[in-house]
Design a protein around this motif. Structure first.
Motif, PDB file in Angstrom:
ATOM      1  N   GLU A   1       0.827  -1.200   0.000  1.00 25.44           N
ATOM      2  CA  GLU A   1       0.000   0.000   0.000  1.00 25.44           C
ATOM      3  C   GLU A   1       0.864   1.254   0.000  1.00 25.44           C
ATOM      4  O   GLU A   1       0.526   2.263  -0.621  1.00 25.44           O
ATOM      5  N   TRP A   2       1.983   1.207   0.702  1.00 21.30           N
ATOM      6  CA  TRP A   2       2.904   2.340   0.699  1.00 21.30           C
ATOM      7  C   TRP A   2       3.464   2.574  -0.706  1.00 21.30           C
ATOM      8  O   TRP A   2       3.574   3.722  -1.156  1.00 21.30           O
ATOM      9  N   ALA A   3       3.812   1.507  -1.384  1.00 18.09           N
ATOM     10  CA  ALA A   3       4.369   1.636  -2.733  1.00 18.09           C
ATOM     11  C   ALA A   3       3.350   2.259  -3.685  1.00 18.09           C
ATOM     12  O   ALA A   3       3.662   3.197  -4.435  1.00 18.09           O
ATOM     13  N   TYR A   4       2.121   1.751  -3.652  1.00 19.78           N
ATOM     14  CA  TYR A   4       1.086   2.304  -4.525  1.00 19.78           C
ATOM     15  C   TYR A   4       0.714   3.728  -4.098  1.00 19.78           C
ATOM     16  O   TYR A   4       0.380   4.571  -4.939  1.00 19.78           O
ATOM     17  N   GLY A   5       0.777   3.996  -2.790  1.00 21.66           N
ATOM     18  CA  GLY A   5       0.485   5.342  -2.307  1.00 21.66           C
ATOM     19  C   GLY A   5       1.510   6.358  -2.778  1.00 21.66           C
ATOM     20  O   GLY A   5       1.163   7.489  -3.140  1.00 21.66           O
ATOM     21  N   LEU A   6       2.778   5.970  -2.780  1.00 23.23           N
ATOM     22  CA  LEU A   6       3.829   6.866  -3.275  1.00 23.23           C
ATOM     23  C   LEU A   6       3.607   7.203  -4.746  1.00 23.23           C
ATOM     24  O   LEU A   6       3.772   8.354  -5.165  1.00 23.23           O
ATOM     25  N   LYS A   7       3.240   6.189  -5.518  1.00 26.53           N
ATOM     26  CA  LYS A   7       2.963   6.433  -6.937  1.00 26.53           C
ATOM     27  C   LYS A   7       1.745   7.334  -7.095  1.00 26.53           C
ATOM     28  O   LYS A   7       1.747   8.272  -7.908  1.00 26.53           O
ATOM     29  N   GLN A   8       0.704   7.071  -6.313  1.00 24.96           N
ATOM     30  CA  GLN A   8      -0.523   7.870  -6.377  1.00 24.96           C
ATOM     31  C   GLN A   8      -0.248   9.334  -6.043  1.00 24.96           C
ATOM     32  O   GLN A   8      -0.821  10.245  -6.650  1.00 24.96           O
ATOM     33  N   ALA A   9       0.636   9.566  -5.077  1.00 28.85           N
ATOM     34  CA  ALA A   9       0.941  10.936  -4.648  1.00 28.85           C
ATOM     35  C   ALA A   9       1.885  11.654  -5.602  1.00 28.85           C
ATOM     36  O   ALA A   9       2.149  12.840  -5.431  1.00 28.85           O
ATOM     37  N   GLY A  10       2.410  10.927  -6.593  1.00 27.03           N
ATOM     38  CA  GLY A  10       3.248  11.566  -7.596  1.00 27.03           C
ATOM     39  C   GLY A  10       4.718  11.615  -7.275  1.00 27.03           C
ATOM     40  O   GLY A  10       5.433  12.502  -7.756  1.00 27.03           O
ATOM     41  N   TYR A  11       5.206  10.645  -6.468  1.00 26.34           N
ATOM     42  CA  TYR A  11       6.631  10.665  -6.127  1.00 26.34           C
ATOM     43  C   TYR A  11       7.499  10.485  -7.367  1.00 26.34           C
ATOM     44  O   TYR A  11       8.571  11.078  -7.472  1.00 26.34           O
ATOM     45  N   ALA A  12       7.045   9.657  -8.299  1.00 25.79           N
ATOM     46  CA  ALA A  12       7.822   9.388  -9.513  1.00 25.79           C
ATOM     47  C   ALA A  12       6.893   9.355 -10.717  1.00 25.79           C
ATOM     48  O   ALA A  12       5.690   9.113 -10.592  1.00 25.79           O
ATOM     49  N   THR A  13       7.457   9.612 -11.892  1.00 24.26           N
ATOM     50  CA  THR A  13       6.664   9.610 -13.124  1.00 24.26           C
ATOM     51  C   THR A  13       6.589   8.230 -13.767  1.00 24.26           C
ATOM     52  O   THR A  13       5.757   8.006 -14.643  1.00 24.26           O
ATOM     53  N   ASP A  14       7.430   7.312 -13.345  1.00 25.41           N
ATOM     54  CA  ASP A  14       7.438   5.954 -13.897  1.00 25.41           C
ATOM     55  C   ASP A  14       6.095   5.279 -13.612  1.00 25.41           C
ATOM     56  O   ASP A  14       5.718   5.105 -12.449  1.00 25.41           O
ATOM     57  N   PRO A  15       5.342   4.873 -14.644  1.00 25.06           N
ATOM     58  CA  PRO A  15       4.027   4.257 -14.408  1.00 25.06           C
ATOM     59  C   PRO A  15       4.103   2.931 -13.654  1.00 25.06           C
ATOM     60  O   PRO A  15       3.117   2.497 -13.069  1.00 25.06           O
ATOM     61  N   ARG A  16       5.267   2.286 -13.654  1.00 26.32           N
ATOM     62  CA  ARG A  16       5.440   1.014 -12.953  1.00 26.32           C
ATOM     63  C   ARG A  16       6.271   1.177 -11.677  1.00 26.32           C
ATOM     64  O   ARG A  16       6.857   0.217 -11.186  1.00 26.32           O
ATOM     65  N   TYR A  17       6.290   2.396 -11.150  1.00 24.06           N
ATOM     66  CA  TYR A  17       7.128   2.672  -9.979  1.00 24.06           C
ATOM     67  C   TYR A  17       6.747   1.787  -8.794  1.00 24.06           C
ATOM     68  O   TYR A  17       7.616   1.206  -8.140  1.00 24.06           O
ATOM     69  N   ALA A  18       5.460   1.663  -8.513  1.00 25.13           N
ATOM     70  CA  ALA A  18       5.015   0.855  -7.371  1.00 25.13           C
ATOM     71  C   ALA A  18       5.411  -0.611  -7.551  1.00 25.13           C
ATOM     72  O   ALA A  18       5.924  -1.248  -6.618  1.00 25.13           O
ATOM     73  N   GLU A  19       5.163  -1.146  -8.739  1.00 22.99           N
ATOM     74  CA  GLU A  19       5.485  -2.549  -8.999  1.00 22.99           C
ATOM     75  C   GLU A  19       6.992  -2.810  -8.871  1.00 22.99           C
ATOM     76  O   GLU A  19       7.412  -3.865  -8.384  1.00 22.99           O
ATOM     77  N   ARG A  20       7.794  -1.851  -9.298  1.00 23.43           N
ATOM     78  CA  ARG A  20       9.250  -2.017  -9.216  1.00 23.43           C
ATOM     79  C   ARG A  20       9.711  -2.012  -7.757  1.00 23.43           C
ATOM     80  O   ARG A  20      10.594  -2.792  -7.375  1.00 23.43           O
ATOM     81  N   LEU A  21       9.116  -1.146  -6.942  1.00 29.59           N
ATOM     82  CA  LEU A  21       9.459  -1.141  -5.520  1.00 29.59           C
ATOM     83  C   LEU A  21       9.083  -2.468  -4.862  1.00 29.59           C
ATOM     84  O   LEU A  21       9.871  -3.056  -4.103  1.00 29.59           O
ATOM     85  N   ILE A  22       7.878  -2.936  -5.155  1.00 34.11           N
ATOM     86  CA  ILE A  22       7.400  -4.186  -4.556  1.00 34.11           C
ATOM     87  C   ILE A  22       8.285  -5.353  -4.971  1.00 34.11           C
ATOM     88  O   ILE A  22       8.613  -6.227  -4.152  1.00 34.11           O
ATOM     89  N   ALA A  23       8.692  -5.376  -6.234  1.00 34.81           N
ATOM     90  CA  ALA A  23       9.554  -6.461  -6.722  1.00 34.81           C
ATOM     91  C   ALA A  23      10.882  -6.478  -5.969  1.00 34.81           C
ATOM     92  O   ALA A  23      11.372  -7.546  -5.569  1.00 34.81           O
ATOM     93  N   ILE A  24      11.468  -5.313  -5.759  1.00 37.93           N
ATOM     94  CA  ILE A  24      12.739  -5.244  -5.026  1.00 37.93           C
ATOM     95  C   ILE A  24      12.559  -5.735  -3.597  1.00 37.93           C
ATOM     96  O   ILE A  24      13.362  -6.520  -3.074  1.00 37.93           O
ATOM     97  N   ILE A  25      11.483  -5.282  -2.954  1.00 39.25           N
ATOM     98  CA  ILE A  25      11.231  -5.666  -1.559  1.00 39.25           C
ATOM     99  C   ILE A  25      11.061  -7.177  -1.433  1.00 39.25           C
ATOM    100  O   ILE A  25      11.598  -7.802  -0.503  1.00 39.25           O
ATOM    101  N   GLU A  26      10.336  -7.779  -2.363  1.00 39.37           N
ATOM    102  CA  GLU A  26      10.069  -9.214  -2.271  1.00 39.37           C
ATOM    103  C   GLU A  26      11.262 -10.051  -2.720  1.00 39.37           C
ATOM    104  O   GLU A  26      11.548 -11.097  -2.132  1.00 39.37           O
TER     105      GLU A  26
END
Length: 327
Positions: free
Chosen positions: A144-169
């Motif tokens: 939820e934090w990863a998707y929230g960061l993307k929602q709030a506009g932290y990065a322009t990468d459309p797959r930013y949340a998925e990339r964070l989650i992949a690294i974490i897992e």
């Protein structure tokens, strides 16, 4: 016969090429894992400390650091100790460097060390209203934090949340979030005025038309349209100059209706959990000091703001401890 040999040679070459690509890919994956492991071991204590202090999941902080800095090997990280790609704002007076990002030659902050970069990243998220909703999430809910960061506009990468989650897992960074006690309340919860218990007598003296609230352990009321200094002074058995001093008012005129009026001295630092504030358009150093029930002189001193100098939008103000000095 020759044709058969040619086919065999081609097949052998193809097999060798496939094996080379396979081993090359495996080697690259192994190198990436080693880089991430080294980054995790080097900076995990920073991330854990920031989770305890600010409430940001350690897994999220580390994953962002890995992604934004190329596991600490990007030019910004190597030359500027900037692990999160934080750009210069109009208030930045420290060293800077220029790097092509969304646009060419953008300005980025330079830190003395990586620790300052981790602190600035946490302060940025904690102090900005657009990220405030994240702190209502469970600190162990990295998805939820990863998707929230993307929602709030932290990065322009459309797959930013998925990339964070992949690294974490892939790196099992989520394990770092377990067992860390986070006692810092949500910034949005701290913004809500809380009713002061045991103030019925004072409210009665005020004619039952005022509620007494508390912020940062300082009592205050909200000015009503019919209020005057004389009526408030009589009801609260206070002198007019006390109200003016407690609220750092430069004139004898009572502030307009709807304004917070402190009836006790403000404090030298904000409440526990209020670590930083990101200045927004229209805010002044005085209005921010009133918001957090802090003395404006203390807020100015903590952030090395000279007398007569005003804050600017995007500036990060430290509310409890002294801001790092910028060279």
């Amino acid at each position: 016969m020759e044709r058969g040999r040619s086919v065999i040679v081609k097949i052998c070459l193809l097999v060798l090429a496939l094996r080379w690509f396979w081993f090359g890919d495996a080697f690259a994956q192994s190198a990436l894992q080693q880089e991430r492991a080294a980054y995790r071991d080097t900076y995990k204590n920073f991330a854990i400390a920031k989770m305890h202090e600010h409430g940001i999941p350690a897994s999220i902080t580390l994953a962002q650091g890995m992604l934004e800095s190329g596991n600490g090997k990007s030019r910004l990280a190597v030359e500027g100790n900037n692990h999160f790609g934080i750009k210069c704002h109009s208030d930045w007076k420290g060293k800077r460097m220029y790097h092509d990002d969304d646009q060419r030659g953008e300005c980025f902050r330079v830190y003395k060390n990586a620790g300052q970069s981790f602190e600035d990243h946490s302060a940025f998220l904690r102090g900005s209203r657009r990220y405030a909703f994240l702190f209502d999430l469970r600190p162990t809910d990295y998805k939820e934090w990863a998707y929230g960061l993307k929602q709030a506009g932290y990065a322009t990468d459309p797959r930013y949340a998925e990339r964070l989650i992949a690294i974490i897992e892939e790196e099992e960074l989520w394990k770092l979030d377990s067992g860390i006690k986070v006692e810092v309340p949500s910034p949005r919860a701290l913004e809500l005025p809380q009713r002061m218990e045991g103030k019925a007598l004072l409210e009665a003296k005020l004619g039952g038309e005022h509620k007494v609230f508390v912020r940062n352990r300082v009592e205050y009321i909200v000015v009503e349209p019919h209020d005057t200094y004389a009526s408030l002074s009589r009801a609260m058995e206070m002198m007019q100059w006390e109200l003016q001093r407690y609220n750092e008012l430069p004139t004898r005129d009572l502030p307009p209706a709807g304004t917070i009026l402190y009836i006790q001295p403000k404090r030298r630092k904000a409440a526990f959990g209020e670590q930083t504030h990101v200045v927004e358009a229209g805010e002044t150093l005085y209005s921010i000091s009133q918001r957090y029930a802090m003395k404006s002189a203390s807020l100015r001193k903590k952030n090395h703001i000279a007398a007569g100098e005003e804050v600017v939008p995007g500036q990060v103000l430290y509310l409890r401890k002294e801001a790092p000095k910028q060279e």
